[in-house]
Design an enzyme around this catalytic site. Structure first.
Site, PDB file in Angstrom:
ATOM      1  N   LYS A 262     -12.838  -4.893   6.803  1.00  0.00           N
ATOM      2  CA  LYS A 262     -11.450  -4.682   8.022  1.00  0.00           C
ATOM      3  C   LYS A 262     -11.622  -5.002   8.880  1.00  0.00           C
ATOM      4  O   LYS A 262     -10.254  -5.791   9.274  1.00  0.00           O
ATOM      5  CB  LYS A 262     -11.919  -2.966   7.731  1.00  0.00           C
ATOM      6  CG  LYS A 262     -11.383  -2.456   7.278  1.00  0.00           C
ATOM      7  CD  LYS A 262     -10.544  -2.438   5.724  1.00  0.00           C
ATOM      8  CE  LYS A 262      -9.074  -2.451   6.631  1.00  0.00           C
ATOM      9  NZ  LYS A 262      -7.755  -2.233   6.028  1.00  0.00           N
TER      10      LYS A 262
ATOM     11  N   GLY B 236       0.844  -1.310  -0.089  1.00  0.00           N
ATOM     12  CA  GLY B 236       0.014  -0.011  -0.018  1.00  0.00           C
ATOM     13  C   GLY B 236       1.035   0.956  -0.226  1.00  0.00           C
ATOM     14  O   GLY B 236       0.605   1.920   0.743  1.00  0.00           O
ATOM     15  N   ALA B 237       1.923   0.991  -0.362  1.00  0.00           N
ATOM     16  CA  ALA B 237       3.273   2.082   0.066  1.00  0.00           C
ATOM     17  C   ALA B 237       2.589   3.122  -1.382  1.00  0.00           C
ATOM     18  O   ALA B 237       2.886   4.108  -1.509  1.00  0.00           O
ATOM     19  CB  ALA B 237       4.476   1.757  -1.218  1.00  0.00           C
TER      20      ALA B 237
ATOM     21  N   GLY C 156      -0.830   5.090  -1.619  1.00  0.00           N
ATOM     22  CA  GLY C 156      -1.773   5.435  -1.008  1.00  0.00           C
ATOM     23  C   GLY C 156      -1.093   6.461  -0.076  1.00  0.00           C
ATOM     24  O   GLY C 156       0.107   6.725   0.601  1.00  0.00           O
TER      25      GLY C 156
ATOM     26  N   TYR D   4     -17.476  -2.625   3.429  1.00  0.00           N
ATOM     27  CA  TYR D   4     -15.748  -2.045   3.819  1.00  0.00           C
ATOM     28  C   TYR D   4     -15.505  -2.552   5.523  1.00  0.00           C
ATOM     29  O   TYR D   4     -14.483  -2.968   5.922  1.00  0.00           O
ATOM     30  CB  TYR D   4     -15.528  -0.932   3.686  1.00  0.00           C
ATOM     31  CG  TYR D   4     -14.683  -0.159   3.475  1.00  0.00           C
ATOM     32  CD1 TYR D   4     -13.615  -0.360   3.680  1.00  0.00           C
ATOM     33  CD2 TYR D   4     -14.097   0.940   5.531  1.00  0.00           C
ATOM     34  CE1 TYR D   4     -11.621   0.079   3.781  1.00  0.00           C
ATOM     35  CE2 TYR D   4     -13.354   1.608   6.128  1.00  0.00           C
ATOM     36  CZ  TYR D   4     -11.595   1.069   5.029  1.00  0.00           C
ATOM     37  OH  TYR D   4     -10.877   1.553   5.354  1.00  0.00           O
TER      38      TYR D   4
ATOM     39  N   ALA E 150      -1.907  -2.069   2.439  1.00  0.00           N
ATOM     40  CA  ALA E 150      -2.728  -1.349   1.153  1.00  0.00           C
ATOM     41  C   ALA E 150      -4.082  -2.272   1.822  1.00  0.00           C
ATOM     42  O   ALA E 150      -4.477  -2.836   2.629  1.00  0.00           O
ATOM     43  CB  ALA E 150      -2.225  -3.217   0.549  1.00  0.00           C
TER      44      ALA E 150
ATOM     45  N   PRO F 154      -5.735   4.430  11.973  1.00  0.00           N
ATOM     46  CA  PRO F 154      -5.979   5.034  12.123  1.00  0.00           C
ATOM     47  C   PRO F 154      -7.596   5.785  12.073  1.00  0.00           C
ATOM     48  O   PRO F 154      -8.652   5.375  10.697  1.00  0.00           O
ATOM     49  CB  PRO F 154      -5.523   5.535  10.772  1.00  0.00           C
ATOM     50  CG  PRO F 154      -4.215   4.589  10.460  1.00  0.00           C
ATOM     51  CD  PRO F 154      -5.902   3.296  11.071  1.00  0.00           C
TER      52      PRO F 154
ATOM     53  N   ARG G 164       0.842  -2.987  -7.559  1.00  0.00           N
ATOM     54  CA  ARG G 164       0.690  -3.333  -8.561  1.00  0.00           C
ATOM     55  C   ARG G 164       1.561  -2.829  -9.976  1.00  0.00           C
ATOM     56  O   ARG G 164       2.135  -1.325  -9.972  1.00  0.00           O
ATOM     57  CB  ARG G 164      -0.891  -3.317  -8.972  1.00  0.00           C
ATOM     58  CG  ARG G 164      -1.553  -4.418  -8.199  1.00  0.00           C
ATOM     59  CD  ARG G 164      -2.738  -3.771  -7.622  1.00  0.00           C
ATOM     60  NE  ARG G 164      -3.188  -2.143  -7.338  1.00  0.00           N
ATOM     61  CZ  ARG G 164      -4.122  -1.624  -7.358  1.00  0.00           C
ATOM     62  NH1 ARG G 164      -5.841  -1.811  -8.337  1.00  0.00           N
ATOM     63  NH2 ARG G 164      -4.333  -0.473  -7.403  1.00  0.00           N
TER      64      ARG G 164
END
Length: 331
Positions: free
Chosen positions: A149, A9-10, A12, A145, A76, A171, A34
């Site tokens: 999670k 998830g770098a 984001g 969603y 991610a 967060p 990706r």
């Protein structure tokens, strides 16, 4: 000793700010992204990190990326408020997390920090901020969603039972510089452009992205195995947040409160009009339903155990606005 660190998830908002900070530590930083990922948020540090390409669904690519890794930051995930991507939400947020956890166990990774969400914690009733011990109650809203999670955190708990050293961070509503995809920052853009004529009746916990990134790194160093930490700041109503944005940006105040029941009727009317695009993209019923609740949180645990700092929500909003304005991203 130089550590080998893998980050998912770098690209984001949170992930990119985390990688930028990690790149200055002297550790060996690798990101798994990706092929279609936009690397612009990381352009300042691309020469100091290693980029590997792979998908969370590709166990082989994940296994290769894990070889020799000491620590993993798993940030991610797919953030989507609606019911049109349920299968994709499950595949990325649940199955993707499971693949990361399995690969980390197999590779003997020393520690994983799983970046979750406040939607995996719960809703505050009667505006009383909740902490990490609250029973998950987002099922009352039926938001896929949030469910994914929550399920991902269950997967983390199972991995911990199998011997994986993993810490969870949750967060809150994150503002700050670098939000190129307009996550929380969408509300700044829409208030500024007068596309949000009304505000929902709930509230949110606001936190600065720099504080979040610093505290995620602190969780890697000091978090307790199997524990979760809420990373939040000031709890404000959406009316207070909109007033802050108006004051900082110079936009007119958002003056119309909109209860969810009336919002449902208004949305059906607007959807039939040709000029419906003049209203904020934030005005979808799933998102508005969530925004009608109070997502107020107590972050004392992170302050106490991870030395998380605090900042006024106005400071975070100002940093985000100025970052957008300086790059002509508000039109």
């Amino acid at each position: 000793m130089r550590k080998k660190i893998l980050v998912t998830g770098a690209t984001g908002f949170i992930g990119s700010q985390l990688v930028i900070k990690l790149a200055s530590t002297g550790d060996d930083i690798t990101i798994l992204v990706r092929k279609s990922s936009d690397l612009r948020p990381l352009e300042s540090v691309l020469n100091n990190i290693t980029v590997l390409y792979g998908d969370l669904a590709n166990r082989g690519a994940i296994g290769e990326a894990m070889k020799g890794v000491d620590q993993v930051y798993h940030s991610a995930g797919l953030t989507y408020m609606g019911d049109k991507k349920n299968a994709l939400l499950y595949r990325i947020n649940v199955e993707g997390t499971q693949n990361i956890l399995d690969a980390a166990l197999e590779a003997g990774v020393k520690r994983v920090v799983h970046v979750s969400s406040i939607t995996a914690v719960g809703i505050a009733k009667n505006r009383v901020p909740v902490d990490e011990s609250v029973r998950w109650n987002f099922d009352e809203i039926n938001l896929e969603y949030a469910r994914t999670k929550h399920l991902a955190e269950i997967a983390v708990a199972e991995a911990v039972k199998k011997g994986l050293d993993c810490v969870i961070v949750n967060p809150a509503f994150v503002f700050g510089a670098g939000d190129i995809n307009f996550n929380a920052g969408r509300i700044i853009k829409d208030v500024y452009n007068r596309r949000l004529p009304f505000y929902p009746l709930g509230g949110i916990c606001v936190v600065d992205v720099d504080i979040v990134a610093d505290t995620i790194m602190a969780a890697m160093d000091h978090g307790r195995t199997g524990e979760r930490y809420i990373l939040g700041g000031e709890n404000v109503t959406y009316k207070q947040l909109a007033d802050t944005i108006s004051r900082i940006t110079g936009a007119p105040k958002v003056r119309l409160p909109l209860p969810f029941g009336i919002a449902k009727i208004l949305k059906s009317v607007l959807d039939r009009k040709k000029n419906k695009n003049k209203i904020s993209k934030l005005f979808n019923l799933s998102m508005f339903r969530v925004a009608s609740e109070f997502l107020f949180y107590n972050s004392e645990k992170a302050r106490r155990e991870l030395n998380m700092s605090v900042a006024p929500h106005e400071e975070s909003v100002r940093k985000a606005f100025e970052w957008y304005r300086d790059r002509n991203l508000l039109n």
